[in-house]
Scaffold this motif. Structure first.
Motif, mmCIF file in Angstrom:
data_model
loop_
_atom_site.group_PDB
_atom_site.id
_atom_site.type_symbol
_atom_site.label_atom_id
_atom_site.label_comp_id
_atom_site.label_asym_id
_atom_site.label_seq_id
_atom_site.Cartn_x
_atom_site.Cartn_y
_atom_site.Cartn_z
ATOM 1 N N MET A 79 0.824 -1.217 0.000
ATOM 2 C CA MET A 79 0.000 0.000 0.000
ATOM 3 C C MET A 79 0.858 1.266 0.000
ATOM 4 N N SER A 80 1.970 1.220 0.734
ATOM 5 C CA SER A 80 2.814 2.417 0.848
ATOM 6 C C SER A 80 3.405 2.817 -0.506
ATOM 7 N N ARG A 81 3.586 1.828 -1.399
ATOM 8 C CA ARG A 81 4.175 2.112 -2.707
ATOM 9 C C ARG A 81 3.186 2.829 -3.636
ATOM 10 N N ILE A 82 1.911 2.661 -3.375
ATOM 11 C CA ILE A 82 0.900 3.243 -4.274
ATOM 12 C C ILE A 82 0.186 4.435 -3.654
ATOM 13 N N ARG A 83 0.348 4.592 -2.317
ATOM 14 C CA ARG A 83 -0.415 5.588 -1.554
ATOM 15 C C ARG A 83 -0.353 7.002 -2.148
ATOM 16 N N GLY A 84 0.834 7.501 -2.434
ATOM 17 C CA GLY A 84 0.958 8.904 -2.854
ATOM 18 C C GLY A 84 0.984 9.118 -4.354
ATOM 19 N N LYS A 85 0.691 8.077 -5.129
ATOM 20 C CA LYS A 85 0.786 8.198 -6.593
ATOM 21 C C LYS A 85 -0.244 9.175 -7.146
ATOM 22 N N GLY A 86 0.219 10.083 -8.024
ATOM 23 C CA GLY A 86 -0.680 11.048 -8.651
ATOM 24 C C GLY A 86 -1.457 10.417 -9.785
ATOM 25 N N LYS A 87 -0.891 9.306 -10.325
ATOM 26 C CA LYS A 87 -1.576 8.612 -11.414
ATOM 27 C C LYS A 87 -1.348 7.114 -11.236
ATOM 28 N N ILE A 96 -8.968 -10.927 -5.447
ATOM 29 C CA ILE A 96 -8.114 -10.207 -6.408
ATOM 30 C C ILE A 96 -8.951 -9.727 -7.600
ATOM 31 N N LYS A 97 -9.866 -10.582 -8.061
ATOM 32 C CA LYS A 97 -10.728 -10.225 -9.199
ATOM 33 C C LYS A 97 -11.589 -9.006 -8.858
ATOM 34 N N GLN A 98 -12.193 -9.026 -7.649
ATOM 35 C CA GLN A 98 -13.066 -7.922 -7.214
ATOM 36 C C GLN A 98 -12.301 -6.604 -7.114
ATOM 37 N N VAL A 99 -11.139 -6.657 -6.457
ATOM 38 C CA VAL A 99 -10.339 -5.433 -6.268
ATOM 39 C C VAL A 99 -9.842 -4.910 -7.610
ATOM 40 N N SER A 100 -9.347 -5.806 -8.453
ATOM 41 C CA SER A 100 -8.796 -5.397 -9.755
ATOM 42 C C SER A 100 -9.843 -4.689 -10.603
ATOM 43 N N GLU A 101 -11.049 -5.265 -10.653
ATOM 44 C CA GLU A 101 -12.121 -4.672 -11.459
ATOM 45 C C GLU A 101 -12.462 -3.262 -10.981
ATOM 46 N N ARG A 102 -12.512 -3.090 -9.674
ATOM 47 C CA ARG A 102 -12.835 -1.761 -9.128
ATOM 48 C C ARG A 102 -11.666 -0.796 -9.264
ATOM 49 N N ALA A 103 -10.435 -1.318 -9.091
ATOM 50 C CA ALA A 103 -9.239 -0.457 -9.065
ATOM 51 C C ALA A 103 -8.898 0.135 -10.432
ATOM 52 N N VAL A 104 -9.340 -0.499 -11.520
ATOM 53 C CA VAL A 104 -9.061 0.068 -12.851
ATOM 54 C C VAL A 104 -10.302 0.750 -13.428
ATOM 55 N N GLY A 105 -11.293 0.951 -12.553
ATOM 56 C CA GLY A 105 -12.521 1.624 -12.979
ATOM 57 C C GLY A 105 -12.381 3.132 -12.980
ATOM 58 N N GLN A 106 -13.441 3.810 -13.428
ATOM 59 C CA GLN A 106 -13.448 5.269 -13.566
ATOM 60 C C GLN A 106 -13.259 5.994 -12.233
ATOM 61 N N GLU A 107 -13.808 5.399 -11.132
ATOM 62 C CA GLU A 107 -13.731 6.081 -9.825
ATOM 63 C C GLU A 107 -12.286 6.284 -9.376
ATOM 64 N N VAL A 108 -11.385 5.389 -9.826
ATOM 65 C CA VAL A 108 -9.967 5.504 -9.456
ATOM 66 C C VAL A 108 -9.203 6.341 -10.477
ATOM 67 N N MET A 109 -9.343 6.001 -11.736
ATOM 68 C CA MET A 109 -8.553 6.649 -12.778
ATOM 69 C C MET A 109 -8.789 8.161 -12.855
ATOM 70 N N LYS A 110 -10.010 8.591 -12.554
ATOM 71 C CA LYS A 110 -10.318 10.027 -12.637
ATOM 72 C C LYS A 110 -10.242 10.713 -11.268
ATOM 73 N N SER A 111 -9.827 9.970 -10.271
ATOM 74 C CA SER A 111 -9.752 10.538 -8.925
ATOM 75 C C SER A 111 -8.528 11.440 -8.779
ATOM 76 N N LEU A 112 -8.633 12.438 -7.896
ATOM 77 C CA LEU A 112 -7.500 13.334 -7.610
ATOM 78 C C LEU A 112 -6.428 12.614 -6.799
ATOM 79 N N THR A 113 -6.857 11.591 -6.036
ATOM 80 C CA THR A 113 -5.915 10.808 -5.221
ATOM 81 C C THR A 113 -6.108 9.320 -5.527
ATOM 82 N N GLY A 162 -4.119 6.752 -5.659
ATOM 83 C CA GLY A 162 -3.469 5.821 -4.732
ATOM 84 C C GLY A 162 -4.324 5.560 -3.510
ATOM 85 N N GLN A 163 -4.852 6.644 -2.946
ATOM 86 C CA GLN A 163 -5.719 6.518 -1.762
ATOM 87 C C GLN A 163 -6.999 5.767 -2.101
ATOM 88 N N GLN A 164 -7.517 5.976 -3.297
ATOM 89 C CA GLN A 164 -8.746 5.311 -3.738
ATOM 90 C C GLN A 164 -8.551 3.798 -3.813
#
Length: 446
Positions: free
Chosen positions: A14-22, A53-70, A72-74
């Motif tokens: 988590m720490s590796r992705i936490r502060g990522k801007g993209k 893993i399937k559930q998280v992956s599907e949500r993590a590459v969705g619009q709510e994450v990709m267009k989020s300001l944060t 990594g936190q999402q």
């Protein structure tokens, strides 16, 4: 905590992705590979890991994450939500019958801690909810099982129903229920027999008992340290009895904790309680969201508050506050507060419940020396009443007497007196000094 290894691995990921801007799909894929390995190493069921893993992956590459300001936190938020869902989502409450008593059958294999857990549950119902439970000794096969339950009942001041070792367990349960009704008990907790492994004789007896007493709850007691076997046991009991909940014992031990993450997904039966130690008050309602927070290093303030509310005397707390304000805090008061803090559980575990504690360097490996706390207590108890009230009168000869009486050294007595003096100064400053100017204090046992 049982999830120590898993927690450490997931926090690193988590720490590796936490502060990522993209966050790219490649980032998510790499992260999920690490999460998958961490879960499998923690002995989580393979199919459960695959679905997670399937559930998280599907949500993590969705619009709510990709267009989020944060983003990594999402992603971290999604992992926490899915981890919570995996363990059952919301806390599952113990049943309450429309017409008392509520009947609970405690089932499980021999050695899982079923009898002790039955006593712990009675204690929890009595102390937390002011209920009147009746313990039922229906394990007529294991040597000393009845005696063990009777001893627990005596320690807890809870009645125990027993007909000895030669009566049929189903008959014991039926007659216990009659007595509970006559004595207006709120709960009937039946400690049933276990075996070293599941067999038809055991299941047949439990099915007969279920038919005879119509339980509101059938709790399966499972040793979390048995790992994947705990899931297999839960599945077998559920198929044959229809368990309504699981109590995991030894969740505080040095185990990988995969059972807690697998049982709900495999059986559909919620984890209702977790055994967090040997003492009779070391049973906690299982909160999936809080456990997910602990695993991800986000702390668990709510459980910490509940522990404090259960252990700390409110009147004494008010009295202490007044003493702090008037600078009349004595070594006797300090001893009393030390006792109340120790009731909360191991201090190193409590520290880890604080949000952000995982980010403090070295805290993951912190160990509070309980023996040192005992030495501090021994030093204070070796003082006279006057010395505890006015430690400034303790001269060289008094220090030697105190050290001898407590089995410590003069240096240790000096250190305690110095730190107590620092603490009193800090308390005085806390009541007078503006926010942000408080002086730090190190406890004598840290």
């Amino acid at each position: 905590m049982a999830f120590e290894g898993l927690s450490e691995r997931l926090q690193q990921v988590m720490s590796r992705i936490r502060g990522k801007g993209k966050v790219t799909e490649a980032d998510v894929k790499e992260m999920m590979r690490e999460v998958r390995l961490a879960l499998l190493e923690a002995d989580v069921n393979f199919k459960v890991v695959k679905d997670f893993i399937k559930q998280v992956s599907e949500r993590a590459v969705g619009q709510e994450v990709m267009k989020s300001l944060t983003p990594g936190q999402q992603v971290i938020k999604i992992v926490k939500e899915e981890l919570t869902a995996l363990m059952g989502g919301e806390q599952s409450q113990i049943a309450v019958a429309k017409k008392p008593p509520t009947v609970v059958m405690m089932v499980g294999l021999q050695g899982a801690g079923k009898t002790t857990t039955t006593g712990k549950l009675a204690n929890w119902l009595r102390k937390r909810h002011n209920r009147k439970p009746l313990l039922v000794a229906a394990d007529v096969y294991r040597p000393a099982a009845i005696k063990q339950l009777e001893t627990l009942g005596k320690q807890l001041s809870v009645p125990v129903f027993s007909l000895g070792e030669h009566e049929n367990p189903v008959e014991i349960a039926k007659r216990a229920l009659e007595q509970a009704k006559a004595e207006h008990c709120d709960y009937v907790l039946i400690d049933t027999a276990g075996r070293l492994h599941i067999d038809e004789g055991l299941m047949d007896e439990l099915r007969q008992m279920k038919e005879a007493v119509k339980p509101d709850e059938i709790f399966l007691v499972v040793d979390a340290m048995t790992g994947q076997d705990a899931v297999n046991v839960a599945q077998s009991f559920h198929e044959q009895l229809g368990i309504t909940g699981v109590i995991l014992t030894k969740l505080d031990g040095d185990t990988r904790g995969g059972a807690a993450l697998s049982i709900r997904a495999v059986t559909g039966a919620p984890i209702k309680f977790a055994g967090m130690g040997e003492k009779l008050d070391a049973l906690e309602p299982f909160h999936p969201e809080r456990m997910a927070s602990r695993i991800l290093g986000m702390g668990d303030v709510l459980t910490l508050i509940e522990k404090a509310q259960a252990a700390v005397d409110e009147e004494k707390a008010k009295e202490l506050e007044q003493k702090m304000r008037t600078a009349t805090f004595t070594l006797d008061d300090f001893l009393d507060q030390l006792g109340q803090v120790r009731k909360l559980g191991p201090l190193d575990e409590l520290i880890k419940m604080l949000p952000g504690a995982n980010k403090i360097k070295g805290l993951a490996n912190i160990q509070v020396d309980e023996k040192q706390i005992a030495r501090v207590e021994a030093i204070i108890r070796s003082m006279t009443k006057e010395e505890k009230m006015h430690p400034e009168i303790i001269n060289g000869s008094r220090k030697k007497r105190i050290a001898k009486g407590s089995g410590t050294t003069v240096q240790e007595v000096n250190r305690l007196l110095k730190q107590f003096d620092e603490m009193k100064k800090m308390m005085k400053m806390m009541t007078n000094v503006p926010k942000g100017k408080k002086k730090g204090f190190r406890f004598p046992f840290m």
